[in-house]
Design a protein around this motif. Structure first.
Motif, PDB file in Angstrom:
ATOM      1  N   ASP A  50       7.188   2.353  11.449  1.00 14.53           N
ATOM      2  CA  ASP A  50       6.061   1.993  10.594  1.00 14.53           C
ATOM      3  C   ASP A  50       4.763   2.100  11.395  1.00 14.53           C
ATOM      4  OD1 ASP A  50       4.506   1.095   8.568  1.00 14.53           O
ATOM      5  OD2 ASP A  50       5.479  -0.854   8.345  1.00 14.53           O
ATOM      6  N   ASP A  51       3.910   3.031  11.029  1.00 16.27           N
ATOM      7  CA  ASP A  51       2.592   3.211  11.657  1.00 16.27           C
ATOM      8  C   ASP A  51       2.670   3.750  13.097  1.00 16.27           C
ATOM      9  OD1 ASP A  51       1.870   2.004   9.286  1.00 16.27           O
ATOM     10  OD2 ASP A  51       0.640   0.429  10.189  1.00 16.27           O
ATOM     11  N   ARG A  94       7.194   6.103   1.861  1.00 15.25           N
ATOM     12  CA  ARG A  94       8.633   5.785   1.799  1.00 15.25           C
ATOM     13  C   ARG A  94       9.260   6.343   0.528  1.00 15.25           C
ATOM     14  NH1 ARG A  94       9.379   1.672   5.780  1.00 15.25           N
ATOM     15  NH2 ARG A  94       7.441   1.913   6.943  1.00 15.25           N
ATOM     16  N   HIS A 239       4.061  -1.566  13.100  1.00 13.96           N
ATOM     17  CA  HIS A 239       3.024  -2.101  12.198  1.00 13.96           C
ATOM     18  C   HIS A 239       2.547  -3.430  12.771  1.00 13.96           C
ATOM     19  CE1 HIS A 239       1.300  -3.804   8.513  1.00 13.96           C
ATOM     20  NE2 HIS A 239       1.419  -2.631   7.917  1.00 13.96           N
ATOM     21  N   ASP A 291       6.367   6.595   8.960  1.00 14.07           N
ATOM     22  CA  ASP A 291       5.839   6.691   7.594  1.00 14.07           C
ATOM     23  C   ASP A 291       4.386   7.146   7.518  1.00 14.07           C
ATOM     24  OD1 ASP A 291       4.777   4.349   8.678  1.00 14.07           O
ATOM     25  OD2 ASP A 291       4.819   3.286   6.762  1.00 14.07           O
ATOM     26  N   ASN A 292       3.605   6.852   8.553  1.00 11.36           N
ATOM     27  CA  ASN A 292       2.187   7.265   8.561  1.00 11.36           C
ATOM     28  C   ASN A 292       1.626   7.048   9.961  1.00 11.36           C
ATOM     29  OD1 ASN A 292       2.122   4.330   6.834  1.00 11.36           O
ATOM     30  ND2 ASN A 292       0.835   4.432   8.640  1.00 11.36           N
ATOM     31  N   LYS A 312      -3.923   6.272  10.196  1.00 14.16           N
ATOM     32  CA  LYS A 312      -3.395   5.690   8.950  1.00 14.16           C
ATOM     33  C   LYS A 312      -4.445   5.597   7.850  1.00 14.16           C
ATOM     34  CE  LYS A 312      -1.508   1.265   7.330  1.00 14.16           C
ATOM     35  NZ  LYS A 312      -0.653   0.123   7.706  1.00 14.16           N
TER      36      LYS A 312
HETATM   37 MG    MG Z   1       3.117   2.302   7.539  1.00 15.80          MG
END
Ligand code: MG
Length: 470
Positions: A50-51, A94, A239, A291-292, A312
């Motif tokens: 995540d991130d 996602r 994240h 995811d980003n 992001k």
């Molecule tokens: Mg994310």
């Protein structure tokens, strides 16, 4: 996969000829077992961060974060340097991975950019997930970690093809009761930890979350080693707020963010080690990505997109291009792949490898990457659409990327700019998107606009699930 079956059988035959006759009965028994194994479908493990920034892994050039396990995975497998996500924030990204479709098609795009604890929407039952597809061909399925496609019972992983779920159903900074994102205590974030559809811990003890996701994943692998399985391990980290278990506190020169990444790298190492020790490595494809891009507004607590621009929330490369590794010993041809790929391509690729049915009753946005992974052929992907919410901000076609709208985010001077003449960059020559070459290439812009109009003409946009709230 024809080739995958033929090659090992030939190897067995050569061994057969070179052995003494006395060993024949043993050999024949072993050969039967081997042939049975040839028919087993490959296991699939998708590890999703995540991130995580494009520049945050050793193998992608970070000078101080140590990621020996991911570096080795990249050595043994394929490192993809032009691999994209379906959106620059959590929920739509996602949704793109799990359905193989752009979020604009599956309802997971809207004015609210992600789902929140007060959201009442989620991934619709009418969508087909990777888990549902492989379940049809006999796979055991598990989701471990962050889901973020709806936390109400009807939207949870257990209602989208997963046999089991263990994780925090949305971002780890939600349900904040007190405190500062930059100086976090896990008690400040009243996020639930769920097993299947029940909350089993609240607030979730986030300092041990990476470790517990890893243990859960290993247990699932061991319990299902005798049948084909699909494991979706979606870490809540890096994240913000950042947490690590005790063993990783103050271990990285990069500081807390480095500690977090190095624990995720440890986790990857544990999973690979388990696959090897259980004899599953040669029959398991592992994909690692995120995811980003990095959450840059948090400065040193956020990651780095390396030489890519921004992070992001934006449609610059740093927001939507992710460090990606495919690993499958003796099957995937090792190397660095500079062709394009996307998380949406994982769905059709998995269908091809597992024999699962690829949905034919709807427009899918993913393409099958098996020829690149197994045979080093060019990737069939040529285009990326960079959506923010329900609008296309940019389009990449081949090496060229045109920005029609740009917008900076998470800053006080939030500016959205619609470009009368789109900005144009050659991502081969200029991966940092520094040098606008629009004036010299009106023909390229015209071609990209045709690609965009053709894409828009086929869109049927469902209601946004993100905008539904209590
Ligand atoms: Mg994310």
């Amino acid at each position: 996969m024809k080739n995958q079956r033929i090659i090992p059988i030939r190897k067995n035959f050569r061994r057969f000829l070179s052995l003494p006759m006395a060993l024949l009965p043993v050999l024949m028994l072993a050969s039967c077992t081997a042939n049975q194994e040839e028919d087993t479908k490959p296991n699939i493990v998708v590890i999703f961060c995540d991130d995580l920034g494009y520049g945050d892994l050793g193998t992608f050039g970070h000078p101080t974060i140590r990621t020996p396990n991911l570096d080795q995975m990249a050595e043994e497998g394929q490192k993809w340097t032009n691999f994209y996500v379906g959106a620059s924030v959590c929920t739509p990204s996602r949704a793109a991975l799990i359905t193989g479709r752009l979020p604009i098609r599956n309802g997971m795009n809207g004015n609210r950019r992600v789902l929140f604890p007060n959201s009442i929407g989620g991934l619709q039952d009418s969508e087909i997930t990777i888990a549902e597809a492989v379940k049809e061909v006999g796979y055991a399925t598990a989701c471990v970690g962050k889901w973020h496609l709806g936390h109400l019972p009807e939207y949870l992983p257990t209602n989208h093809g997963f046999d089991s779920y263990f994780g925090i159903p949305y971002s780890n900074d939600m349900d904040r009761v007190k405190g500062d994102l930059k100086d976090p205590e896990y008690l400040s974030f009243n996020v639930p930890l769920m097993r299947n559809e029940e909350i089993i811990e609240r607030p979730a003890v986030q300092t041990t979350i990476t470790k517990r996701y890893t243990e859960e994943s290993i247990q699932f692998i061991k319990e299902n080693k005798d049948q084909a399985f699909f494991l979706y391990l979606a870490h809540n980290l890096p994240h913000i707020p950042l947490f690590t278990s005790e063993e990783f506190v103050d271990t990285s020169i990069r500081g807390l963010y480095g500690d977090v990444i190095e624990e995720i790298d440890w986790s990857v190492g544990q999973i690979i080690k388990t696959l090897r020790s259980e004899g599953l490595a040669e029959n398991t494809m592992v994909v690692f990505t995120s995811d980003n891009g990095p959450w840059l507004v948090f400065e040193q607590d956020g990651g780095s997109a390396g030489l890519l621009r921004d992070g992001k929330g934006t449609t610059w490369e740093g927001g939507m291009r992710e460090p990606t590794i495919f690993w499958w010993p003796e099957k995937i041809q090792p190397g660095v792949i500079t062709d394009m790929g996307a998380t949406m391509d994982i769905f059709p690729t998995v269908c091809k490898l597992t024999g699962a049915e690829f949905p034919s009753d709807r427009i899918m946005d993913g393409v099958d990457l098996t020829q690149t992974l197994l045979d080093e052929k060019p990737s069939p992907r040529n285009t990326i659409f960079y959506y923010r919410g329900r609008e296309i901000y940019a389009v990449r076609s081949g090496m060229y990327k045109a920005h029609f709208i740009t917008e900076n985010v998470y800053t006080k001077d939030h500016i959205r700019t619609e470009h009368e003449t789109p900005l144009l960059f050659h991502l081969g020559h200029d991966p940092s998107e520094k040098y606008n070459i629009a004036e010299d290439h009106p023909d390229v812009i015209a071609e990209i606009m045709i690609v965009m109009e053709q894409h828009k003409a086929k869109l049927v946009i469902p209601d946004s699930q993100l905008d539904r709230k209590k």
